[in-house]
Design an enzyme around this catalytic site. Structure first.
Site, PDB file in Angstrom:
ATOM      1  N   PRO A   2       0.877  -1.203   0.131  1.00  0.00           N
ATOM      2  CA  PRO A   2      -0.047  -0.040  -0.082  1.00  0.00           C
ATOM      3  C   PRO A   2       0.831   1.290   0.038  1.00  0.00           C
ATOM      4  O   PRO A   2       1.959   1.206   0.697  1.00  0.00           O
ATOM      5  CB  PRO A   2      -0.854   0.056   1.379  1.00  0.00           C
ATOM      6  N   GLU A   3       0.495   2.340  -0.731  1.00  0.00           N
ATOM      7  CA  GLU A   3       0.998   3.454  -0.978  1.00  0.00           C
ATOM      8  C   GLU A   3       0.192   4.677  -0.408  1.00  0.00           C
ATOM      9  O   GLU A   3      -0.884   4.257   0.013  1.00  0.00           O
ATOM     10  CB  GLU A   3       1.848   3.857  -2.266  1.00  0.00           C
TER      11      GLU A   3
END
Ligand SMILES: [Zn+2]
Length: 283
Positions: A2-3
């Site tokens: 996840p960014e």
């Protein structure tokens, strides 16, 4: 992994479903989930029990729930999920922590297959948890200063992509959105930061914010199905990616096949025509 857009989607979901509610019971099922909470999982649980959640905030890839002056800090790592749902639903094999609420409604579960994610209690951390005080603001924060960032970047002698992944300079940008924003700004990932003009950096920042906004609207990118929103649904920005993960497919701008190159034990995807390789690149 996840960014920023994925973490922002989770943050927004938590703000909708958890803000204003009080924890009635907190259980940690796997010690690794609370490994950053040095006083141990029982202390973590006790510190949060009977506390009311205020706001849900984020910096880069970290999010935190304020509880009075304190905070519950979370990092999703590679595969962490924060899920809000039916408290009667059976526990899955990767449930690491569970938060029940005094209203008896939907519970909050931290599920993490690969256990790189973590939760911690941060005393006095409502404004900014101490554990992440060293991390630079992310480009969506009002305190992010584009001119200062451009000046700092141009003083470095490194590649632009490596600099974008440096959380002490800018937070929240990872492999996917670095490649996508560099493609949008038509900059090669190995371009030396000391060769960038101020206008190149300002253009890149505009494109970073634009790709973040597009991805947040799509609920983020769910590449390996490990990232999901709080309701368990995938994001669908992967359908809109221009270069990331698209080796051999046509560049949406010019039709040239996208190439993949090795970069820091990972990959960089780019268009060899739109993103001219510098004569002396910096890796
Ligand atoms: Zn192209």
């Amino acid at each position: 992994m996840p960014e920023l857009p994925e973490v922002e989607s989770v943050r927004a979901g938590l703000a909708r479903h958890v803000a204003g509610r009080s924890f009635s019971d907190v259980k940690v099922f796997h010690p690794r989930a609370a490994r950053r909470h040095l006083a141990g999982p029982e202390d973590f649980a006790a510190a949060l029990t009977d506390r009311q959640v205020g706001e849900v905030r984020r910096r880069g890839k970290y999010l935190w729930l304020t509880v009075g002056e304190d905070a519950l800090l979370a990092h999703l790592g590679m595969s962490g999920q924060l899920l809000v749902g039916d408290p009667q639903a059976p526990f899955g094999p990767h449930l690491r922590a569970r938060f029940e609420f005094s209203d008896g409604g939907h519970d909050l579960r931290f599920v993490d297959q690969r256990t790189f994610g973590h939760l911690s209690f941060s005393p006095g951390g409502a404004e900014l948890p101490g554990l992440i005080a060293h991390i630079a603001p992310d480009p969506l924060e009002s305190s992010f200063d584009d001119e200062l960032f451009a000046a700092r970047l141009r003083k470095r002698k490194t590649g632009i992509k490596r600099a974008l992944l440096d959380q002490s300079l800018i937070s929240g940008v990872g492999n996917i959105y670095a490649d996508e924003s560099l493609w949008r700004a038509q900059l090669h990932w190995a371009r030396g930061t000391d060769t960038l003009r101020r206008s190149d950096v300002i253009r890149l920042m505009e494109q970073i914010r634009a790709v973040f906004a597009d991805a947040i609207r799509a609920g983020g990118t769910s590449f390996d199905s490990l990232y999901v929103q709080v309701n368990g649904e995938s994001g669908y920005f992967d359908r809109s990616l221009a270069v990331y993960g698209r080796e051999g497919q046509p560049c949406p701008r010019c039709g040239t096949p996208v190439i993949r190159e090795k970069f820091m034990n990972r990959s960089s995807f780019s268009c060899p025509k739109c993103q001219r390789k510098p004569r002396e690149g910096r890796w």
